[in-house]
Each structure stands twice: as structure tokens, then as C-alpha cells.
Design a protein around this motif. Structure first.
Motif, PDB file in Angstrom:
ATOM      1  N   ALA A  18       0.829  -1.205   0.000  1.00  0.00           N
ATOM      2  CA  ALA A  18       0.000   0.000   0.000  1.00  0.00           C
ATOM      3  C   ALA A  18       0.864   1.257   0.000  1.00  0.00           C
ATOM      4  N   LYS A  19       1.959   1.232   0.745  1.00  0.00           N
ATOM      5  CA  LYS A  19       2.852   2.396   0.798  1.00  0.00           C
ATOM      6  C   LYS A  19       3.584   2.593  -0.525  1.00  0.00           C
ATOM      7  N   ALA A  20       3.895   1.505  -1.218  1.00  0.00           N
ATOM      8  CA  ALA A  20       4.528   1.625  -2.536  1.00  0.00           C
ATOM      9  C   ALA A  20       3.558   2.273  -3.523  1.00  0.00           C
ATOM     10  N   LYS A  21       2.287   1.898  -3.472  1.00  0.00           N
ATOM     11  CA  LYS A  21       1.268   2.498  -4.334  1.00  0.00           C
ATOM     12  C   LYS A  21       1.071   3.971  -3.980  1.00  0.00           C
ATOM     13  N   GLU A  22       1.083   4.288  -2.684  1.00  0.00           N
ATOM     14  CA  GLU A  22       0.941   5.669  -2.235  1.00  0.00           C
ATOM     15  C   GLU A  22       2.112   6.516  -2.749  1.00  0.00           C
ATOM     16  N   LEU A  23       3.324   5.983  -2.698  1.00  0.00           N
ATOM     17  CA  LEU A  23       4.487   6.703  -3.197  1.00  0.00           C
ATOM     18  C   LEU A  23       4.381   6.933  -4.700  1.00  0.00           C
ATOM     19  N   GLU A  24       3.899   5.941  -5.414  1.00  0.00           N
ATOM     20  CA  GLU A  24       3.709   6.070  -6.864  1.00  0.00           C
ATOM     21  C   GLU A  24       2.704   7.178  -7.192  1.00  0.00           C
ATOM     22  N   LEU A  25       1.603   7.238  -6.459  1.00  0.00           N
ATOM     23  CA  LEU A  25       0.608   8.292  -6.656  1.00  0.00           C
ATOM     24  C   LEU A  25       1.161   9.665  -6.288  1.00  0.00           C
ATOM     25  N   LEU A  26       1.942   9.720  -5.234  1.00  0.00           N
ATOM     26  CA  LEU A  26       2.545  10.971  -4.798  1.00  0.00           C
ATOM     27  C   LEU A  26       3.497  11.519  -5.863  1.00  0.00           C
ATOM     28  N   ILE A  27       4.315  10.665  -6.425  1.00  0.00           N
ATOM     29  CA  ILE A  27       5.244  11.087  -7.473  1.00  0.00           C
ATOM     30  C   ILE A  27       4.478  11.529  -8.719  1.00  0.00           C
ATOM     31  N   SER A  28       3.402  10.839  -9.037  1.00  0.00           N
ATOM     32  CA  SER A  28       2.574  11.225 -10.181  1.00  0.00           C
ATOM     33  C   SER A  28       1.977  12.616  -9.981  1.00  0.00           C
ATOM     34  N   GLU A  29       1.486  12.907  -8.787  1.00  0.00           N
ATOM     35  CA  GLU A  29       0.928  14.227  -8.487  1.00  0.00           C
ATOM     36  C   GLU A  29       2.004  15.308  -8.553  1.00  0.00           C
ATOM     37  N   ILE A  30       3.205  14.986  -8.068  1.00  0.00           N
ATOM     38  CA  ILE A  30       4.299  15.957  -8.111  1.00  0.00           C
ATOM     39  C   ILE A  30       4.679  16.255  -9.557  1.00  0.00           C
ATOM     40  N   ARG A  31       4.671  15.241 -10.412  1.00  0.00           N
ATOM     41  CA  ARG A  31       4.985  15.459 -11.829  1.00  0.00           C
ATOM     42  C   ARG A  31       3.977  16.400 -12.474  1.00  0.00           C
ATOM     43  N   GLU A  32       2.706  16.191 -12.181  1.00  0.00           N
ATOM     44  CA  GLU A  32       1.675  17.070 -12.729  1.00  0.00           C
ATOM     45  C   GLU A  32       1.851  18.501 -12.216  1.00  0.00           C
ATOM     46  N   GLN A  33       2.170  18.636 -10.943  1.00  0.00           N
ATOM     47  CA  GLN A  33       2.398  19.963 -10.377  1.00  0.00           C
ATOM     48  C   GLN A  33       3.623  20.614 -11.010  1.00  0.00           C
ATOM     49  N   ALA A  34       4.671  19.832 -11.268  1.00  0.00           N
ATOM     50  CA  ALA A  34       5.882  20.368 -11.898  1.00  0.00           C
ATOM     51  C   ALA A  34       5.588  20.838 -13.321  1.00  0.00           C
ATOM     52  N   SER A  35       4.807  20.071 -14.070  1.00  0.00           N
ATOM     53  CA  SER A  35       4.497  20.486 -15.446  1.00  0.00           C
ATOM     54  C   SER A  35       3.642  21.754 -15.453  1.00  0.00           C
ATOM     55  N   ARG A  36       2.710  21.877 -14.510  1.00  0.00           N
ATOM     56  CA  ARG A  36       1.918  23.114 -14.411  1.00  0.00           C
ATOM     57  C   ARG A  36       2.803  24.298 -14.042  1.00  0.00           C
ATOM     58  N   ARG A  37       3.776  24.060 -13.177  1.00  0.00           N
ATOM     59  CA  ARG A  37       4.678  25.139 -12.780  1.00  0.00           C
ATOM     60  C   ARG A  37       5.552  25.586 -13.958  1.00  0.00           C
ATOM     61  N   ILE A  38       6.025  24.657 -14.760  1.00  0.00           N
ATOM     62  CA  ILE A  38       6.832  25.020 -15.924  1.00  0.00           C
ATOM     63  C   ILE A  38       6.015  25.896 -16.863  1.00  0.00           C
ATOM     64  N   VAL A  39       4.776  25.510 -17.133  1.00  0.00           N
ATOM     65  CA  VAL A  39       3.922  26.307 -18.026  1.00  0.00           C
ATOM     66  C   VAL A  39       3.665  27.679 -17.424  1.00  0.00           C
ATOM     67  N   ARG A  40       3.438  27.745 -16.121  1.00  0.00           N
ATOM     68  CA  ARG A  40       3.214  29.022 -15.448  1.00  0.00           C
ATOM     69  C   ARG A  40       4.465  29.910 -15.539  1.00  0.00           C
ATOM     70  N   GLU A  41       5.648  29.308 -15.357  1.00  0.00           N
ATOM     71  CA  GLU A  41       6.889  30.077 -15.469  1.00  0.00           C
ATOM     72  C   GLU A  41       7.122  30.548 -16.895  1.00  0.00           C
ATOM     73  N   LEU A  42       6.759  29.724 -17.870  1.00  0.00           N
ATOM     74  CA  LEU A  42       6.909  30.130 -19.273  1.00  0.00           C
ATOM     75  C   LEU A  42       6.003  31.315 -19.580  1.00  0.00           C
ATOM     76  N   SER A  43       4.829  31.332 -19.023  1.00  0.00           N
ATOM     77  CA  SER A  43       3.898  32.435 -19.292  1.00  0.00           C
ATOM     78  C   SER A  43       4.379  33.748 -18.685  1.00  0.00           C
ATOM     79  N   GLN A  44       5.295  33.679 -17.726  1.00  0.00           N
ATOM     80  CA  GLN A  44       5.815  34.885 -17.095  1.00  0.00           C
ATOM     81  C   GLN A  44       7.064  35.429 -17.784  1.00  0.00           C
ATOM     82  N   LEU A  45       7.585  34.735 -18.790  1.00  0.00           N
ATOM     83  CA  LEU A  45       8.789  35.197 -19.503  1.00  0.00           C
ATOM     84  C   LEU A  45       8.493  36.345 -20.435  1.00  0.00           C
TER      85      LEU A  45
END
Length: 163
Positions: free
Chosen positions: A136-163
Motif C-alpha cells: 500500500a505504501k509503494a502504491k501511495e508513493l507512486e501516486l505521490l510522485i505522479s501528483e508531483i509530476r503534474e504539479q511540476a508540469s503546471r509550474r513550468i507552463v506558469r513560469e513560461l507564461s511569465q517570460l
């Protein structure tokens, strides 16, 4: 009495609105890409990674046209992501109880006629580990990393819009 309560509630509402506007609070506007980033070449170290795919989807959702390499168009180069784990706490028996996850992302934006801009950021999350529930903890870690990836991609797009 009912009229007094209505007036009192109305005045309280006006006061709250006045306080919110006077402190400088405003809703965040939807950011749009600069004109020189509306067409973009996306390349990276690992073009089959989940972060690369998530970033590609975020860019398309932001109305960015992804094109093949061209000299007169912007280029976004995504470096390989890094994931590091650090122990935060231990159980009494010496097993790890809690970790801190550091997710690092680096990228470079090259626009025609301008200097390349290199950016790096890290996102941090804490998560608890329990050796009795390893699956269960391995699955939780996998979901956590997936959410962080989505947050990172949104942040990159947000930073690009500020250039």
C-alpha cells in the motif's frame, strides 16, 4: 429587529469587501503565453518519461502549438528529473517511519534572438512509511510522485507564461 439584522449584515459585507480590496488582494488571472512561445519545440533527455508527457499535455492545454525543430521558433529542453529521498524520522526499532521526497526539475528555454534561460526548481513532500503495509505504501508513493509530476508540469507552463 429583522431590518436591523439585515442592515448589520449588509454593513459587515461591505466592510469585508472594503478590507479585502484595500489590502491588495485580487484573483489570479489566467496567464497566457507570450507570442514568441505560442509555437514551441519540446525536446528532452528522456522524451518517454511521465514528466515529458505531462508537460506536453499542459502545453497543449495552454494553446501552445508543438512543432518540430525550427531556427526561428522557441525551444524548450527538459532535462531528466531527479528524485531524492531523505529520512526524516525512525521508529523505535530503527526502521524508517517518515521520508522527505525532493523532486527536482531543470529546463532551458531558448528563444530566437535572446539569451537562453535556464531554470531549476524542487518540490518537496513528506510521506510516512510502514513496513507492515509495504504494498500500500509503494502504491501511495507512486501516486505521490505522479501528483508531483503534474504539479511540476503546471509550474513550468506558469513560469513560461511569465517570460
Amino acid at each position: 429587529m429583522a431590518a436591523f439584522n439585515a442592515i448589520k449584515n449588509g454593513l459587515a459585507l461591505v466592510l469585508v469587501c472594503f478590507l479585502i480590496t484595500s489590502c491588495g488582494f485580487h484573483l489570479k488571472k489566467a496567464s497566457s503565453m507570450p507570442d514568441n512561445l505560442k509555437q514551441l519545440t519540446l525536446v528532452g533527455d528522456d522524451e518517454k518519461s511521465a514528466l515529458f508527457e505531462s508537460l506536453k499535455n499542459e502545453l497543449r492545454a495552454s494553446n501552445v502549438e508543438l512543432i518540430s525543430a525550427a531556427k526561428d521558433k522557441a525551444l524548450l529542453y527538459l532535462y531528466k528529473e531527479s528524485i531524492e529521498r531523505q529520512t526524516l524520522s525512525l521508529f523505535q526499532n530503527g526502521q524508517v517511519a517518515e521520508y522527505e521526497l525532493a523532486y527536482g526539475v531543470s529546463y532551458v528555454v531558448k528563444r530566437p534572438g535572446e539569451k537562453a534561460i535556464e531554470k531549476r526548481f524542487e518540490l518537496y513532500r513528506n510521506y510516512q512509511d510502514d513496513p507492515d503495509h509495504a504494498l500500500a505504501k509503494a502504491k501511495e508513493l507512486e501516486l505521490l510522485i505522479s501528483e508531483i509530476r503534474e504539479q511540476a508540469s503546471r509550474r513550468i507552463v506558469r513560469e513560461l507564461s511569465q517570460l
